[in-house]
Design an enzyme around this catalytic site. Sequence first.
Site, PDB file in Angstrom:
ATOM      1  N   LYS A 165      27.758  40.127  22.647  1.00  0.00           N
ATOM      2  CA  LYS A 165      28.853  40.655  22.742  1.00  0.00           C
ATOM      3  C   LYS A 165      29.930  40.730  21.588  1.00  0.00           C
ATOM      4  O   LYS A 165      29.818  39.655  21.125  1.00  0.00           O
ATOM      5  CB  LYS A 165      29.428  40.326  24.133  1.00  0.00           C
ATOM      6  CG  LYS A 165      28.703  40.771  25.479  1.00  0.00           C
ATOM      7  CD  LYS A 165      29.619  40.750  26.666  1.00  0.00           C
ATOM      8  CE  LYS A 165      28.661  41.043  27.941  1.00  0.00           C
ATOM      9  NZ  LYS A 165      29.627  40.881  29.249  1.00  0.00           N
ATOM     10  N   ARG A 198      33.216  44.106  42.775  1.00  0.00           N
ATOM     11  CA  ARG A 198      33.999  45.099  42.767  1.00  0.00           C
ATOM     12  C   ARG A 198      33.651  46.478  43.607  1.00  0.00           C
ATOM     13  O   ARG A 198      34.285  46.731  44.593  1.00  0.00           O
ATOM     14  CB  ARG A 198      34.667  45.724  41.481  1.00  0.00           C
ATOM     15  CG  ARG A 198      35.514  45.008  40.781  1.00  0.00           C
ATOM     16  CD  ARG A 198      35.684  45.072  39.302  1.00  0.00           C
ATOM     17  NE  ARG A 198      34.366  44.680  38.684  1.00  0.00           N
ATOM     18  CZ  ARG A 198      34.352  44.631  37.501  1.00  0.00           C
ATOM     19  NH1 ARG A 198      35.256  44.933  36.464  1.00  0.00           N
ATOM     20  NH2 ARG A 198      33.075  44.353  36.957  1.00  0.00           N
ATOM     21  N   SER A 254      38.081  44.356  32.524  1.00  0.00           N
ATOM     22  CA  SER A 254      38.560  43.827  30.885  1.00  0.00           C
ATOM     23  C   SER A 254      38.408  44.964  30.135  1.00  0.00           C
ATOM     24  O   SER A 254      39.494  45.287  29.358  1.00  0.00           O
ATOM     25  CB  SER A 254      37.890  42.525  30.515  1.00  0.00           C
ATOM     26  OG  SER A 254      37.976  41.568  31.488  1.00  0.00           O
TER      27      SER A 254
HETATM   28  P1  ADP Z   1      30.832  39.290  32.751  1.00  0.00           P
HETATM   29  O1  ADP Z   1      30.833  39.728  31.289  1.00  0.00           O
HETATM   30  O2  ADP Z   1      30.054  37.934  32.819  1.00  0.00           O
HETATM   31  O3  ADP Z   1      30.694  40.314  33.727  1.00  0.00           O
HETATM   32  P2  ADP Z   1      33.630  39.565  33.259  1.00  0.00           P
HETATM   33  O4  ADP Z   1      34.723  38.650  32.708  1.00  0.00           O
HETATM   34  O5  ADP Z   1      33.748  40.833  33.121  1.00  0.00           O
HETATM   35  O6  ADP Z   1      32.353  38.805  32.931  1.00  0.00           O
HETATM   36  O7  ADP Z   1      33.686  39.309  35.028  1.00  0.00           O
HETATM   37  C1  ADP Z   1      33.512  37.841  35.515  1.00  0.00           C
HETATM   38  C2  ADP Z   1      33.227  38.112  36.954  1.00  0.00           C
HETATM   39  O8  ADP Z   1      34.568  38.488  37.445  1.00  0.00           O
HETATM   40  C3  ADP Z   1      32.327  39.141  37.693  1.00  0.00           C
HETATM   41  O9  ADP Z   1      31.611  38.409  38.453  1.00  0.00           O
HETATM   42  C4  ADP Z   1      33.024  40.301  37.759  1.00  0.00           C
HETATM   43  O10 ADP Z   1      32.266  41.160  38.665  1.00  0.00           O
HETATM   44  C5  ADP Z   1      34.128  39.766  38.240  1.00  0.00           C
HETATM   45  N1  ADP Z   1      35.288  40.857  38.108  1.00  0.00           N
HETATM   46  C6  ADP Z   1      35.897  41.331  37.086  1.00  0.00           C
HETATM   47  N2  ADP Z   1      36.793  42.128  37.383  1.00  0.00           N
HETATM   48  C7  ADP Z   1      36.963  42.100  38.810  1.00  0.00           C
HETATM   49  C8  ADP Z   1      38.061  42.374  39.565  1.00  0.00           C
HETATM   50  N3  ADP Z   1      38.755  43.528  39.458  1.00  0.00           N
HETATM   51  N4  ADP Z   1      38.013  42.187  40.858  1.00  0.00           N
HETATM   52  C9  ADP Z   1      36.955  41.137  41.477  1.00  0.00           C
HETATM   53  N5  ADP Z   1      36.138  40.696  40.505  1.00  0.00           N
HETATM   54  C10 ADP Z   1      36.202  41.132  39.085  1.00  0.00           C
END
Ligand code: ADP
Length: 168
Positions: A41, A90, A129
Site C-alpha cells: 500500500k 462497519r 481512513s
Molecule cells: P486495514 O487496511 O487492515 O483494513 P484499517 O485501518 O482500514 O486497516 O482498519 C482496521 C480495522 O478497523 C478493520 O477491521 C476495519 O474494518 C476497522 N474499521 C475501520 N473503520 C472503522 C469504523 N469506522 N468503525 C469500525 N471499524 C472500523
Amino acid sequence: MKAAIYPGSFDPVTFGHLDIIKRSAEIFDEIIVSVLDNKTKSPLFSVEERVTMLKEAVKDIPNVKVDSFRGLLIDYAKEKNIHVAVRGLRAITDFEYELQIAQTNHVLSKGRLDTMFLTTTLEYAYLSSSSVKEIASFNGDISGCVPKFIADLIYDKYRILNQESNEL
Ligand code: ADP
C-alpha cells in the site's frame, strides 16, 4: 491475562478505530494496537507517524499499547503469545473480506489465532481512513471524523504534498 491485538493500517486513525479500541479495552486486560507495515500500500503517513499519532490518541486508556509489525499477523501474534485479533465491522461490504482473512489466519495458525469482531457504533459506520483523506485533500471538514490534532496533521501533509506537486 487476556490480551488481544488490533491490527490495521490506521492511515490515519479515525473515531471509528478509536471506538473499537475503547470498547475492546473494556473486554480484554490488554490491547495491542499494531500498525501493519504493508509495502504494497502507499500510505499517506509513515509507520512511525501512524504509531506516534495512535500513541497520542490512546494515551488516556491505560491498558492499550501501540506497536507495529511486518509480515504475517499469525507470526506476530505467536511472538507476542496472543491468541485473539480484534477487527471492526462497519457494513456487509467489510464482512466478506474480513471473514476470509479471519478464516485464513485460523487455518494458518493451526487454530491458535481467533478473530473477534466488534460492530461499529452506528454514528461511525460510514467512516473510513480513505474517505477522511479524500475529504481532507480537498480541504473539506473532517472534524467529525478524527481528533483535532490528527486533522491538523492530515491538512499539513496535504499542504506539503500540494506544494511539492506545484513545484514540479
Ligand atoms: P486495514 O487496511 O487492515 O483494513 P484499517 O485501518 O482500514 O486497516 O482498519 C482496521 C480495522 O478497523 C478493520 O477491521 C476495519 O474494518 C476497522 N474499521 C475501520 N473503520 C472503522 C469504523 N469506522 N468503525 C469500525 N471499524 C472500523
